[in-house]
Scaffold this motif. Structure first.
Motif, PDB file in Angstrom:
ATOM      1  N   GLU A 118       3.350   0.166  -4.635  1.00  6.24           N
ATOM      2  CA  GLU A 118       3.373  -0.881  -5.348  1.00  6.24           C
ATOM      3  C   GLU A 118       5.239  -0.920  -4.939  1.00  6.24           C
ATOM      4  OE1 GLU A 118       1.757   0.856  -9.190  1.00  6.24           O
ATOM      5  OE2 GLU A 118      -0.305   0.207  -8.354  1.00  6.24           O
ATOM      6  N   GLN A 119       5.984  -0.181  -5.661  1.00  4.80           N
ATOM      7  CA  GLN A 119       7.140  -0.666  -5.346  1.00  4.80           C
ATOM      8  C   GLN A 119       8.035  -0.604  -4.307  1.00  4.80           C
ATOM      9  OE1 GLN A 119       8.728   1.008  -8.743  1.00  4.80           O
ATOM     10  NE2 GLN A 119       7.369   0.772 -10.431  1.00  4.80           N
ATOM     11  N   CYS A 120       8.076   0.410  -3.295  1.00  6.70           N
ATOM     12  CA  CYS A 120       8.552   0.029  -1.996  1.00  6.70           C
ATOM     13  C   CYS A 120       8.101  -0.970  -1.136  1.00  6.70           C
ATOM     14  CB  CYS A 120       8.306   1.568  -1.854  1.00  6.70           C
ATOM     15  SG  CYS A 120       9.420   1.232   0.350  1.00  6.70           S
ATOM     16  N   PRO A 121       9.452  -1.630  -1.033  1.00  2.61           N
ATOM     17  CA  PRO A 121       9.503  -3.004   0.101  1.00  2.61           C
ATOM     18  C   PRO A 121       8.633  -2.740   1.412  1.00  2.61           C
ATOM     19  CG  PRO A 121      10.989  -3.042  -0.850  1.00  2.61           C
ATOM     20  CD  PRO A 121      10.473  -1.315  -0.890  1.00  2.61           C
ATOM     21  N   HIS A 122       9.016  -1.311   1.903  1.00  2.11           N
ATOM     22  CA  HIS A 122       8.913  -1.177   3.600  1.00  2.11           C
ATOM     23  C   HIS A 122       7.346  -0.816   3.630  1.00  2.11           C
ATOM     24  CE1 HIS A 122      12.766  -1.349   5.048  1.00  2.11           C
ATOM     25  NE2 HIS A 122      13.130  -0.413   4.301  1.00  2.11           N
ATOM     26  N   LEU A 123       7.110  -0.249   2.041  1.00  5.08           N
ATOM     27  CA  LEU A 123       4.986   0.158   2.153  1.00  5.08           C
ATOM     28  C   LEU A 123       4.473  -0.971   1.609  1.00  5.08           C
ATOM     29  CD1 LEU A 123       5.678   4.054   0.399  1.00  5.08           C
ATOM     30  CD2 LEU A 123       5.743   3.451   3.332  1.00  5.08           C
ATOM     31  N   GLN A 124       5.137  -1.719   0.952  1.00  6.96           N
ATOM     32  CA  GLN A 124       4.245  -2.937   0.643  1.00  6.96           C
ATOM     33  C   GLN A 124       3.804  -4.472   1.895  1.00  6.96           C
ATOM     34  OE1 GLN A 124       6.871  -5.319  -2.126  1.00  6.96           O
ATOM     35  NE2 GLN A 124       6.250  -3.537  -3.855  1.00  6.96           N
ATOM     36  N   LYS A 125       4.237  -3.446   3.030  1.00  9.27           N
ATOM     37  CA  LYS A 125       3.914  -4.227   4.525  1.00  9.27           C
ATOM     38  C   LYS A 125       2.642  -3.750   4.430  1.00  9.27           C
ATOM     39  CE  LYS A 125       8.795  -6.063   4.882  1.00  9.27           C
ATOM     40  NZ  LYS A 125      10.099  -5.353   5.879  1.00  9.27           N
ATOM     41  N   GLY A 126       2.194  -2.765   4.246  1.00 12.03           N
ATOM     42  CA  GLY A 126       1.297  -2.209   4.987  1.00 12.03           C
ATOM     43  C   GLY A 126       1.785  -0.610   5.321  1.00 12.03           C
ATOM     44  N   TYR A 127       0.866   0.708   4.591  1.00 10.00           N
ATOM     45  CA  TYR A 127       1.742   1.900   4.943  1.00 10.00           C
ATOM     46  C   TYR A 127       0.189   3.372   5.753  1.00 10.00           C
ATOM     47  CZ  TYR A 127      -2.052   2.265   0.657  1.00 10.00           C
ATOM     48  OH  TYR A 127      -2.840   2.438   0.170  1.00 10.00           O
ATOM     49  N   THR A 128       0.373   3.804   5.771  1.00  6.83           N
ATOM     50  CA  THR A 128      -0.820   5.213   6.714  1.00  6.83           C
ATOM     51  C   THR A 128      -0.510   6.281   5.504  1.00  6.83           C
ATOM     52  OG1 THR A 128      -0.925   4.438   8.189  1.00  6.83           O
ATOM     53  CG2 THR A 128      -1.720   6.377   7.557  1.00  6.83           C
TER      54      THR A 128
ATOM     55  N   GLY B 253      -2.963  20.160   1.736  1.00  7.39           N
ATOM     56  CA  GLY B 253      -1.721  20.241   2.481  1.00  7.39           C
ATOM     57  C   GLY B 253      -0.357  18.928   1.643  1.00  7.39           C
ATOM     58  N   TYR B 254       0.541  18.689   2.211  1.00  4.81           N
ATOM     59  CA  TYR B 254       1.340  17.950   1.703  1.00  4.81           C
ATOM     60  C   TYR B 254       0.978  16.612   1.862  1.00  4.81           C
ATOM     61  CZ  TYR B 254       3.785  22.499   1.634  1.00  4.81           C
ATOM     62  OH  TYR B 254       3.462  23.870   0.879  1.00  4.81           O
ATOM     63  N   PRO B 255       1.011  15.654   0.632  1.00  6.16           N
ATOM     64  CA  PRO B 255       0.961  14.224   0.861  1.00  6.16           C
ATOM     65  C   PRO B 255       2.192  13.385   1.465  1.00  6.16           C
ATOM     66  CG  PRO B 255       0.544  14.733  -1.594  1.00  6.16           C
ATOM     67  CD  PRO B 255       1.360  15.845  -0.815  1.00  6.16           C
ATOM     68  N   PHE B 256       2.216  12.489   2.457  1.00  6.66           N
ATOM     69  CA  PHE B 256       3.045  12.081   2.939  1.00  6.66           C
ATOM     70  C   PHE B 256       2.782  10.452   3.042  1.00  6.66           C
ATOM     71  CE2 PHE B 256       4.777  15.748   3.948  1.00  6.66           C
ATOM     72  CZ  PHE B 256       6.745  15.565   4.128  1.00  6.66           C
ATOM     73  N   LEU B 257       3.921   9.485   3.148  1.00 11.66           N
ATOM     74  CA  LEU B 257       2.925   8.332   3.817  1.00 11.66           C
ATOM     75  C   LEU B 257       4.100   7.362   4.168  1.00 11.66           C
ATOM     76  CD1 LEU B 257       3.381   6.423  -0.727  1.00 11.66           C
ATOM     77  CD2 LEU B 257       1.498   6.876   0.640  1.00 11.66           C
ATOM     78  N   ALA B 258       3.326   7.046   5.699  1.00 17.68           N
ATOM     79  CA  ALA B 258       3.974   6.583   6.476  1.00 17.68           C
ATOM     80  C   ALA B 258       3.980   4.513   7.066  1.00 17.68           C
ATOM     81  CB  ALA B 258       3.821   7.203   8.129  1.00 17.68           C
ATOM     82  N   PRO B 259       5.098   4.352   6.624  1.00 16.31           N
ATOM     83  CA  PRO B 259       4.606   2.922   6.657  1.00 16.31           C
ATOM     84  C   PRO B 259       3.645   2.499   8.025  1.00 16.31           C
ATOM     85  CG  PRO B 259       7.328   3.363   7.206  1.00 16.31           C
ATOM     86  CD  PRO B 259       6.373   4.889   7.058  1.00 16.31           C
ATOM     87  N   ALA B 260       2.768   1.811   7.601  1.00  8.97           N
ATOM     88  CA  ALA B 260       1.973   0.888   8.954  1.00  8.97           C
ATOM     89  C   ALA B 260       2.229   0.711  10.589  1.00  8.97           C
ATOM     90  CB  ALA B 260       1.383  -0.266   8.195  1.00  8.97           C
ATOM     91  N   ALA B 261       2.510   1.412  10.939  1.00 10.26           N
ATOM     92  CA  ALA B 261       2.410   1.309  12.676  1.00 10.26           C
ATOM     93  C   ALA B 261       0.872   0.304  13.406  1.00 10.26           C
ATOM     94  CB  ALA B 261       2.484   2.471  13.382  1.00 10.26           C
ATOM     95  N   LYS B 262       0.892  -0.568  15.028  1.00  6.13           N
ATOM     96  CA  LYS B 262       0.599  -0.697  15.374  1.00  6.13           C
ATOM     97  C   LYS B 262      -0.582   0.448  15.939  1.00  6.13           C
ATOM     98  CE  LYS B 262       0.512  -2.560  19.486  1.00  6.13           C
ATOM     99  NZ  LYS B 262       0.650  -2.959  20.856  1.00  6.13           N
ATOM    100  N   ASP B 263      -0.799   1.090  16.384  1.00  8.55           N
ATOM    101  CA  ASP B 263      -1.970   1.843  16.243  1.00  8.55           C
ATOM    102  C   ASP B 263      -1.909   2.906  14.608  1.00  8.55           C
ATOM    103  OD1 ASP B 263      -2.543   0.720  18.509  1.00  8.55           O
ATOM    104  OD2 ASP B 263      -0.815   1.956  19.547  1.00  8.55           O
TER     105      ASP B 263
END
Length: 219
Positions: free
Chosen positions: A138-148, A103-113
């Protein structure tokens, strides 16, 4: 691949010197059904997407390598390059294809669930190729807080994000916009200037990023 201060600059990031079209370029016009709509005085076919939505114009600074040049305007997205990568499902960092057998890789900021099978997620963030997944985290500030990390098998177009307009006795007026996506086939899109394309991620698997990057290193 461009870097500034050793930071990776995504392809979709706006650069200093890239400027949006003047508000004076807009006018009231009519769509194919004879209804009032927003348009450009010198409108061309490239100004609208295949669904007929008008897109904001913005100049581009492209270097000899065919990639954007100039100092990045962090947090600002170039509308044409976001639309390009989201339409083609290319990497938001290097603009290359992202499709894999899974499939296609996507990165999403961490959510509550954590997203579960059957959930439908909407995103204006284009996918990221296997080669740049780790750097993005490693470099995106939003993803550094957590990601999926998601491997997505179905991501149909949903709609757009942008600025609504209206006609007044003083002329065309921009209204307050939000980050809420407006779905296609919505009447208000006749008076809308799009800046980001949105897809639905509706058939995906939550995956381990380390496993994906290891797979890429063996390719």
């Amino acid at each position: 691949m461009s870097t500034v201060s050793r930071l990776l600059v995504p392809y979709i990031t706006a650069r200093e010197g890239e400027e949006p079209e003047s508000h004076l370029a807009l006018r009231a016009t009519f769509d194919r059904a004879g209804r009032s709509a927003l348009g450009y005085w010198d409108e061309s076919a490239e100004d609208r997407d295949p669904r007929g939505v008008l897109w904001g114009r913005c100049s581009q600074l492209i270097g000899r390598d065919g990639l954007p040049s100039g100092r990045p305007r962090w947090r600002m997205i170039h509308p044409a390059r976001q639309r390009e990568t989201m339409t083609q499902l290319h990497c938001q960092i290097c603009a290359r294809p992202t499709r894999t057998p899974q499939g296609y890789p996507f990165l999403a900021p961490a959510a509550k669930d954590v997203p579960r099978p059957g959930d439908i997620l909407r995103t204006a963030q284009p996918p990221v190729c296997l080669a740049h997944l780790r750097l993005a985290v490693e470099q995106c500030p939003h993803l550094q807080k957590g990601y999926t990390a998601l491997m997505v098998r179905s991501a149909p177009l949903y709609g757009v994000i942008g600025t609504p307009y209206q006609w007044t006795t003083q002329g065309i007026k921009a209204l307050a916009g939000t980050d809420t996506p407006i779905p296609y086939r919505t009447a208000e899109l006749r008076w809308f200037l799009a800046s980001q394309l949105v897809r639905c991620l509706q058939d995906f698997t939550v995956v381990d990023l380390d496993g994906l990057t290891t797979l890429n290193s063996r390719a």
